[in-house]
Motif scaffolding. Structure first.
Motif, PDB file in Angstrom:
ATOM      1  N   LYS A  39      44.765  45.925  35.272  1.00 42.18           N
ATOM      2  CA  LYS A  39      45.312  45.816  34.062  1.00 42.18           C
ATOM      3  C   LYS A  39      46.546  45.983  34.302  1.00 42.18           C
ATOM      4  N   GLU A  40      47.785  45.373  34.420  1.00 37.54           N
ATOM      5  CA  GLU A  40      48.998  45.224  33.604  1.00 37.54           C
ATOM      6  C   GLU A  40      49.818  46.560  32.863  1.00 37.54           C
ATOM      7  N   VAL A  41      49.640  47.132  32.938  1.00 38.95           N
ATOM      8  CA  VAL A  41      50.349  47.954  32.264  1.00 38.95           C
ATOM      9  C   VAL A  41      52.143  48.558  32.547  1.00 38.95           C
ATOM     10  N   THR A  42      52.385  47.551  32.427  1.00 39.13           N
ATOM     11  CA  THR A  42      54.358  47.095  32.622  1.00 39.13           C
ATOM     12  C   THR A  42      54.927  48.192  31.629  1.00 39.13           C
ATOM     13  N   ASN A  43      55.728  48.468  30.973  1.00 34.86           N
ATOM     14  CA  ASN A  43      56.575  48.967  29.939  1.00 34.86           C
ATOM     15  C   ASN A  43      58.105  49.074  30.140  1.00 34.86           C
ATOM     16  N   GLU A  51      53.738  47.406  36.584  1.00 35.97           N
ATOM     17  CA  GLU A  51      52.513  49.366  36.708  1.00 35.97           C
ATOM     18  C   GLU A  51      51.629  48.732  36.679  1.00 35.97           C
ATOM     19  N   ASP A  55      40.547  48.840  36.379  1.00 34.15           N
ATOM     20  CA  ASP A  55      39.975  48.032  35.513  1.00 34.15           C
ATOM     21  C   ASP A  55      38.562  47.860  36.230  1.00 34.15           C
ATOM     22  N   VAL A  56      37.962  46.206  36.201  1.00 33.34           N
ATOM     23  CA  VAL A  56      36.135  46.595  36.368  1.00 33.34           C
ATOM     24  C   VAL A  56      36.979  45.921  37.899  1.00 33.34           C
TER      25      VAL A  56
ATOM     26  N   LYS B  15      34.589  49.968  28.226  1.00 37.55           N
ATOM     27  CA  LYS B  15      34.964  49.522  29.116  1.00 37.55           C
ATOM     28  C   LYS B  15      35.747  51.145  29.108  1.00 37.55           C
ATOM     29  N   TYR B 407      52.331  54.112  29.686  1.00 33.30           N
ATOM     30  CA  TYR B 407      51.411  54.526  30.613  1.00 33.30           C
ATOM     31  C   TYR B 407      51.461  55.265  31.867  1.00 33.30           C
ATOM     32  N   TYR B 414      48.034  52.867  25.118  1.00 34.09           N
ATOM     33  CA  TYR B 414      49.645  52.381  25.907  1.00 34.09           C
ATOM     34  C   TYR B 414      49.176  51.383  25.921  1.00 34.09           C
ATOM     35  N   PHE B 415      50.079  50.074  25.540  1.00 33.14           N
ATOM     36  CA  PHE B 415      50.746  48.765  26.163  1.00 33.14           C
ATOM     37  C   PHE B 415      49.964  47.935  27.379  1.00 33.14           C
ATOM     38  N   VAL B 416      49.117  47.151  27.006  1.00 26.07           N
ATOM     39  CA  VAL B 416      48.978  46.441  28.249  1.00 26.07           C
ATOM     40  C   VAL B 416      49.122  44.703  28.566  1.00 26.07           C
ATOM     41  N   ASN B 417      48.698  44.641  29.643  1.00 19.94           N
ATOM     42  CA  ASN B 417      49.244  43.379  30.303  1.00 19.94           C
ATOM     43  C   ASN B 417      50.856  42.277  29.598  1.00 19.94           C
ATOM     44  N   ASN B 418      51.293  43.472  29.290  1.00 21.22           N
ATOM     45  CA  ASN B 418      53.597  43.240  29.798  1.00 21.22           C
ATOM     46  C   ASN B 418      53.345  42.199  28.434  1.00 21.22           C
ATOM     47  N   MET B 721      45.436  49.391  24.927  1.00 26.07           N
ATOM     48  CA  MET B 721      44.362  50.005  24.890  1.00 26.07           C
ATOM     49  C   MET B 721      45.088  51.781  24.650  1.00 26.07           C
ATOM     50  N   ASP B 726      41.917  57.409  25.081  1.00 25.93           N
ATOM     51  CA  ASP B 726      42.143  56.959  26.665  1.00 25.93           C
ATOM     52  C   ASP B 726      43.145  58.312  26.914  1.00 25.93           C
ATOM     53  N   GLU B 770      40.226  47.079  23.631  1.00 28.12           N
ATOM     54  CA  GLU B 770      41.628  46.347  23.855  1.00 28.12           C
ATOM     55  C   GLU B 770      42.019  45.871  22.125  1.00 28.12           C
TER      56      GLU B 770
END
Lengths: 225, 796
Positions: A39-43, A51, A55-56, B15, B407, B414-418, B721, B726, B770
């Motif tokens: 899962k992308e967590v780029t910030n 980053e 995930d599964v 999840k 994250y 935190y943010f996911v999927n950018n 998420m 988490d 999410e």
């Protein structure tokens, strides 16, 4: 220096409702793929890098150039796929003295291809899609038929017959290796020749060919149920 | 009323490691529970904000459930027209990982009336893992297949009182697997039990000492998180029509949208409504607290398990008690919820009106309803929790803030999927709250005379009395024709008879009243022009000042102008203009000279000594309406930093704009308790913990709008998420609509650190852990702006 593992040491087994744990087939290529999804967590603090977090997971087994044995055939394979059910598979890695590692799990038969090229050998390929987690053990485990393993180390050179008590009254001996290498045919009676062995499930006696007696310390692995 | 029993259940693991369960209950169902496998993305909640306005008063939600019905032979009835046939609820539970189980344990030593020692030991595969000597709780994770031995042990010499002993109770997934007890005193093991841990099982263990007078303990249950409840809406069910796996998509709504079609009161005399029926079966001149109104509206949903309503609005008026919520201290007349045709507003409109007037939002979170003030969500929320009966369940403070961080393996959210972005909305230099000077359509109860008399000896209709001051053979009774109910008055041999309403709203100085009714002279001779004398008396609250409506120059002529006579007895002659069946009479009174209560009488009299001729022998009247208007049309409360702009935020408001003691207006919020002398209104509003007070409620509310909307808002969009925090055991409760978000931001561009955000339009996917959508910037910090009130006169 670590020794590379031969492809012959990787075998695929299937739990069949009638036959129990059977060698699925031999294949020119048998590949176990295990994937971890991300899962992308780029910030904003990622510093121009992408980053990810875990995930599964999923896993597949692809087999190319299946050569079926007496226990299984492409007909049975197609029959099983038609039921649209999942089956229990074991992907066994035989490391010889290092032991067995068994990757077990349920999978669907998602793809079968049978090619009959003109003037060439017919080829059967199949793909198995795992569902749910797999387990890794050093002992082969079966969901219902209690397949077990046992080992024997030859105490001396020149033996052609030796006794393995665990095999007494077993339902069937499914697999034998010598020094990490598969034997040939597993006979239930008679005199073996070449790389074959005879396993007497009544007495537990194992006979090897006179032309290939044991060497001291030679390691035998048996799969039986 | 039939009982709702569980008919269907669907489960899916998320999840987050939680197990989500959706149970569907059916009204009147008898039978076993049907398990339907979950489909794809089985549980998603859509939050249906109508705009990006943080002050959107009602935030409805729906839960979409996707079920795999391929092999199902029993599914919900998709063709039912009963909106309440199926009630669904969604909840989550802790769920052990594969190949493990969880044991939640509790040790309890009774001490009342006497102390009795007990200790707990838990052995896992022969190893002592838990050893407790005093009251405590805890949990541990074991592997599937582990041998578990649980001992209830007494380590000191104790003489147990009569009726006491030691008990060990063990449950697996909510079902009892062991319950043993021992009443023998002495050191040693009292009860013990051995079992092999299953796979992904939740065990509850209670090791206790008990006695008569203290047998209070229950086996610890693994945490359950209530998430959502509502009714299945079949209108948008979707069913695959093909081969292969079949999925059913259903919608469970939180009920707030249903309230649009549910009236606050039903206008029916009998259980079977007819077009002729129109009786209002409540006295519209009674008051209810705003809390009761909110509960009444939500109770219209008839939720099988009831509900909780949290009032998290801490706006108080001067002299209110701050240890209670403000809604329970405000009285409001029921007549203000009526339309001109006597039907009532729908419950959605009523809730919207109340909530909006206080700068709040109404929504469902954690399976409970919340009315929460927008500005207050930037800090700890004071709340008062009521159940559906109006009983106070609890009160306290709730800390709603959750921080969204980059994250790093430890961040709880935190943010996911950018996909995250900042979305700018221009601020409003001018904010305008318009409050209409309006009244209930009828200030008289039962003006259409549809509700029958309760006491026939003294009433002609409910809240309409009949008076026979002079003896004789006169008649005051009922009549019905042309769809109207009439009061029939026949003087006969009496000197005078009166009838009139007994439930009339108090009025305020300068109210302009209009009385209208149908008037007929039906008795012989049939060609009589209908005529009646009206007595309209206005009395001050202390009873010392009396005014009479008069058009007879003090009972000396029949053609005087309408005026209020102070003290001098007067009356209003009403003379029809036609001999036809009946006609509409309507006359406007001059502005009321004082605040006070009204008495209205229809009079027939033969006494020329009291009133002038002609002699009035009979009349009939129907459909009486007392309406009011004001010299002003609206009050505009304006906050601005410049007036030269095209950007203006226009809001309509309904409550609390009234000048002091103007209690007849529909916006009047009346005092309760010791301050409810003459029905005066609450004034001087303030926020709990803030010194500054505002003369009217719109002035306070506009300040809240200023705080949020005057400056440009930097809203946030993105996918986030995790719902259960988490990686952070301290942030372990479910993230819901009541929570407020903060975003960690170290960038220099439109930095949002320190800002607060509430949910706008969003989607919560429970199994993927999410939530995604828009998050709206709010603020509780006062921004100084000019605030003015302008009363707009009615155009002539």
């Amino acid at each position: 220096m670590p020794s590379p593992l031969s492809g012959n040491n990787l075998t695929l087994w299937k739990l069949d409702s009638g036959l129990g744990i059977v060698p699925f087939a031999a294949a020119r290529n048998c590949t176990l793929n295990v994937n971890l999804g991300l899962k992308e967590v780029t910030n904003y603090s990622s510093g121009n890098w992408q980053e990810y977090k875990e995930d599964v997971m999923n896993w597949t087994i692809t087999n190319e150039g299946l050569v079926f044995n007496s226990s299984y055939s492409y007909v049975l394979l197609m029959r099983d796929q038609k039921t649209r059910a999942k089956y229990y598979f074991q992907f066994i890695v035989d490391e010889g003295a290092g032991g067995f590692y068994v990757v077990s799990g349920y999978a669907f038969i998602t793809n079968i291809s049978i090619a009959g090229p003109q003037k060439d050998v017919a080829v059967v390929n199949c793909t198995l899609q795992g569902t749910g987690s797999y387990t890794i053990t050093s002992t082969p485990i079966s969901s219902s038929t209690m397949t077990q393993t046992t080992a024997y180390t030859a105490p001396s050179d020149g033996l052609t017959t030796f006794n393995v008590p665990a095999l007494v009254n077993c339902a069937a001996c499914l697999y034998v290796s010598r020094g990490g290498i598969d034997v040939g045919n597993i006979l239930t009676a008679g005199t073996p020749s070449g790389n074959d062995v005879t396993v007497d499930v009544i007495t537990g006696n194992v006979t090897v060919s006179s032309t290939m007696p044991t060497t001291a310390g030679e390691f035998f692995r048996f799969l039986y149920r | 009323m039939s009982v709702y029993l569980r008919h269907y259940t669907t489960q899916a693991q998320a999840k987050s490691g939680k197990l989500y369960t959706c149970d569907i209950y059916e009204n009147g169902y008898v039978g076993s529970v049907v398990n339907i496998p979950a489909g794809n993305r089985p549980f998603e909640q859509n939050v249906l904000a109508s705009s990006d306005d943080a002050f959107d008063p009602i935030l409805a939600s729906e839960l979409r459930a996707n079920l795999d019905i391929t092999d199902a032979t029993d599914i919900p009835d998709l063709t039912t027209t009963n909106d309440r046939k199926y009630w669904g609820k969604l909840y989550a539970q802790d769920y052990p990982l594969a190949d493990t189980s969880t044991i939640s344990w509790k040790l309890y030593e009774t001490s009342s009336p006497a102390f009795l020692d007990v200790n707990l030991e838990i052995w896992v595969n022969g190893v002592l893992t838990v050893s407790e000597f005093s009251n405590n709780t805890g949990s541990l994770t074991v592997n599937a297949g582990d041998t578990i031995l649980i001992k209830n042990v007494d380590l000191i010499s104790t003489t147990n009182p009569a009726g006491s002993g030691w008990r060990l109770r063990i449950e697996q997934n909510g079902g009892s697997i062991y319950s043993g007890s021992n009443t023998s005193s002495g050191i040693g093991i009292k009860v013990s039990y051995t079992f092999v841990a299953g796979n992904q099982s939740n065990y509850g263990v209670l090791a206790e000492s008990y006695q008569t007078g203290d047998d209070s303990q229950t086996v610890p249950q693994f945490p359950t998180y209530e998430i959502f409840q509502g009714y299945l809406l079949m209108d948008s069910a979707r069913l695959s029509f093909s081969t292969g796996r079949k999925f059913l998509d259903i919608s469970i709504i939180d009920g707030l949208g249903m309230l649009k079609s549910i009236l606050y009161q039903d206008n029916y005399l009998s259980a079977t409504p007819t077009p002729q029926n129109g009786a209002v079966m409540v006295d519209i001149n009674t008051t209810e607290t705003l809390l009761q109104v909110c509960l009444n509206c939500l109770n219209k949903l008839v939720l099988p398990n009831g509900f909780k309503l949290n009032i998290a609005c801490n706006i108080y008026a001067d002299l209110m008690v701050t240890t209670s919520d403000p809604f329970s201290q405000i009285l409001y007349y029921m007549r203000n919820w009526q339309n001109a045709d006597t039907t009532f507003f729908d419950c959605y409109t009523i809730l919207q009106t109340i909530v909006k007037s206080f700068g709040c939002q109404l929504f469902q979170a954690n399976n409970e309803y919340w009315i929460a003030n927008v500005n207050e969500r930037c800090a700890d929320l004071r709340y008062f929790k009521y159940d559906q009966t109006g009983a106070l369940v609890s009160s306290g403070t709730y800390s709603p803030n959750r921080t969204i961080k980059p994250y790093d393996g430890t961040a709880p959210h935190y943010f996911v999927n950018n996909s995250q972005a900042k979305v700018i909305r221009k601020g409003y230099p001018v904010i305008d709250i318009t409050s209409e000077y309006k009244y209930a359509p009828n200030l008289l109860d039962n003006g259409n005379l549809k509700r029958p008399a309760a006491i026939s000896a003294t009433e002609v209709y409910y809240n309409w009395e009949k008076i026979f001051p002079m003896p004789g053979t006169s008649v005051i009774n009922t009549n019905n024709y042309d769809g109207y109910n009439w009061v029939h008055m026949d003087l006969s041999t009496s000197t005078s008879i009166h009838s009139g309403p007994t439930s009339i709203a108090p009025v305020s100085s300068q109210d302009i009243l209009t009385l209208s009714f149908l008037l007929a002279g039906r008795a012989t001779p049939s060609s009589t022009i209908p005529t009646v004398i009206m007595s309209v008396k206005l009395t001050s609250p202390n009873g010392t000042d009396i005014y009479y409506l008069d058009n007879t120059n003090g009972r000396t002529s029949l053609d005087g102008t309408i005026e209020w006579l102070h003290t001098t007895v007067g009356c209003k002659y009403v003379i029809g203009s036609t001999t036809s069946d009946y006609e509409q009479i309507s006359f406007q009174m001059p502005p009321c000279p004082i605040d006070g209560t009204l008495e209205i009488r229809f009079i027939l009299t033969s006494s020329t000594a009291i009133y002038s001729s002609p002699t009035l022998t009979n009349c009939e009247y129907a459909n009486v309406v007392l309406s009011a208007t004001n010299q002003y049309q609206t009050r505009d409360t304006k906050a601005y930093n410049t007036l030269i702009t095209q950007y203006k935020k226009q809001i309509t408001n309904s409550f609390g704009y009234c000048p002091l003691a103007t209690n007849s207006l529909s916006g009047a919020m009346l005092r309760t308790g010791t301050y409810a002398t003459y029905p005066l209104v609450w004034t001087n509003w303030y926020r709990y913990g803030v010194t500054e007070a505002y003369a009217t409620l719109p002035r306070l509310v506009i300040q809240q709008y200023v705080n949020c909307l005057t400056s440009a808002q930097i809203n946030m969009e993105g996918d986030l998420m995790s719902l259960f925090g988490d990686n952070d055991a301290s942030v372990y409760s479910l993230f819901t609509l009541i929570d407020t978000l903060k975003f960690q931001d170290t960038t220099g561009l439109l930095n949002v650190s320190g800002k607060y955000y509430i949910f706008g339009n969003c989607r919560i996917n429970y199994t993927d852990d999410e939530f995604s959508g828009t998050f709206l910037n709010v603020s509780g910090t006062d921004i100084t702006e000019t605030i003015t009130d302008i009363d707009i006169l009615k155009s002539k």
